[in-house]
Scaffold this motif. Sequence first.
Motif, PDB file in Angstrom:
ATOM      1  N   ASN A   1      -7.119  -2.380   8.895  1.00  0.00           N
ATOM      2  CA  ASN A   1      -6.390  -1.373   8.125  1.00  0.00           C
ATOM      3  C   ASN A   1      -6.524   0.011   8.774  1.00  0.00           C
ATOM      4  O   ASN A   1      -5.530   0.676   9.076  1.00  0.00           O
ATOM      5  N   ASN A   2      -7.760   0.450   9.012  1.00  0.00           N
ATOM      6  CA  ASN A   2      -7.989   1.765   9.599  1.00  0.00           C
ATOM      7  C   ASN A   2      -7.565   1.809  11.061  1.00  0.00           C
ATOM      8  O   ASN A   2      -7.006   2.803  11.521  1.00  0.00           O
TER       9      ASN A   2
ATOM     10  N   LEU B   1      -6.780  -1.578  -2.341  1.00  0.00           N
ATOM     11  CA  LEU B   1      -7.450  -2.005  -1.111  1.00  0.00           C
ATOM     12  C   LEU B   1      -8.887  -2.436  -1.428  1.00  0.00           C
ATOM     13  O   LEU B   1      -9.355  -3.472  -0.950  1.00  0.00           O
ATOM     14  N   GLY B   2      -9.576  -1.659  -2.261  1.00  0.00           N
ATOM     15  CA  GLY B   2     -10.933  -2.021  -2.666  1.00  0.00           C
ATOM     16  C   GLY B   2     -10.982  -3.353  -3.392  1.00  0.00           C
ATOM     17  O   GLY B   2     -11.892  -4.154  -3.184  1.00  0.00           O
TER      18      GLY B   2
ATOM     19  N   HIS C   1     -10.901  -4.308   6.758  1.00  0.00           N
ATOM     20  CA  HIS C   1     -11.030  -2.854   6.697  1.00  0.00           C
ATOM     21  C   HIS C   1     -10.806  -2.252   8.085  1.00  0.00           C
ATOM     22  O   HIS C   1     -10.100  -1.248   8.234  1.00  0.00           O
TER      23      HIS C   1
ATOM     24  N   GLU D   1     -18.964   1.209   5.088  1.00  0.00           N
ATOM     25  CA  GLU D   1     -18.426   1.158   3.730  1.00  0.00           C
ATOM     26  C   GLU D   1     -18.501  -0.248   3.149  1.00  0.00           C
ATOM     27  O   GLU D   1     -18.809  -0.416   1.966  1.00  0.00           O
TER      28      GLU D   1
ATOM     29  N   ARG E   1      -5.981   3.030  -2.573  1.00  0.00           N
ATOM     30  CA  ARG E   1      -7.352   2.734  -2.174  1.00  0.00           C
ATOM     31  C   ARG E   1      -8.044   1.830  -3.184  1.00  0.00           C
ATOM     32  O   ARG E   1      -8.874   1.002  -2.815  1.00  0.00           O
TER      33      ARG E   1
ATOM     34  N   SER F   1     -12.680   4.046  -4.281  1.00  0.00           N
ATOM     35  CA  SER F   1     -11.521   4.925  -4.194  1.00  0.00           C
ATOM     36  C   SER F   1     -11.905   6.368  -4.488  1.00  0.00           C
ATOM     37  O   SER F   1     -11.468   7.289  -3.789  1.00  0.00           O
TER      38      SER F   1
ATOM     39  N   GLY G   1      -4.390   9.532  -3.374  1.00  0.00           N
ATOM     40  CA  GLY G   1      -4.460   8.244  -2.690  1.00  0.00           C
ATOM     41  C   GLY G   1      -5.323   7.257  -3.461  1.00  0.00           C
ATOM     42  O   GLY G   1      -5.724   6.220  -2.936  1.00  0.00           O
TER      43      GLY G   1
ATOM     44  N   HIS H   1     -13.625   8.651  -1.757  1.00  0.00           N
ATOM     45  CA  HIS H   1     -12.796   9.206  -0.677  1.00  0.00           C
ATOM     46  C   HIS H   1     -12.222  10.573  -1.041  1.00  0.00           C
ATOM     47  O   HIS H   1     -11.575  11.215  -0.224  1.00  0.00           O
TER      48      HIS H   1
ATOM     49  N   SER I   1     -14.499  -1.041  -6.851  1.00  0.00           N
ATOM     50  CA  SER I   1     -13.255  -0.564  -6.250  1.00  0.00           C
ATOM     51  C   SER I   1     -12.892   0.837  -6.740  1.00  0.00           C
ATOM     52  O   SER I   1     -12.385   1.654  -5.970  1.00  0.00           O
TER      53      SER I   1
ATOM     54  N   ASN J   1       0.824  -1.204   0.000  1.00  0.00           N
ATOM     55  CA  ASN J   1       0.000   0.000   0.000  1.00  0.00           C
ATOM     56  C   ASN J   1       0.862   1.260   0.000  1.00  0.00           C
ATOM     57  O   ASN J   1       0.567   2.220  -0.711  1.00  0.00           O
TER      58      ASN J   1
END
Length: 180
Positions: A133-134, A109-110, A130, A63, A106, A94, A102, A97, A90, A2
């Motif tokens: 990650n956050n 990640l999606g 998720h 989300e 993202r 992204s 980014g 956001h 995805s 990432n």
Amino acid sequence: LNSVLAEWNSNVKLPESMAALDEIIKSLSKLMQETLEKMVNVSDISGLIINLIMIAGLAAFGEELLFRSVLQSFLVKKCKNAHIGILITSIIFSLIHFDIYGFLPRLVLGLILGYMFYYSKSIWVPMIMHFLNNGTAVVVYYLNNIGATNIDVDTFGQTKLFPLLLSIIATIAIFWFVIH
């Protein structure tokens, strides 16, 4: 991985003819970053818990329900192709956001969250991923704020080749575990 994607993405430059748009995007990105930093700039346990609930928990829950459970499921059926449905979801994930710089990390990640949902057939798998990650970012900020660590949050996770390969192998192993 990432962090590598984020670095590549941050080096994208818009053409000179789009300088005004580039400035707007940079201003919005800076505002979002400042807002996020104000939110995570806590040094008590109650602030950490609130951030874990708001930034990690509610984001992961909401989300993933919206993007994976509703939108991805709809697009996979509508497109009659799981890969296209996951990719479109995805991209929207992204874009929503509102951080062009980014976008690429993202998006990936999606994709990972989308495939985790698709292969596991459980919304809980991407929700947990998720949240982790956050939640990791929230905890690192908190540990920095209380002086327990001195991790540069902007470069946290950037790795050399060997740890990067380990990260990729771990992600593949998680995929294998989920689908079997």
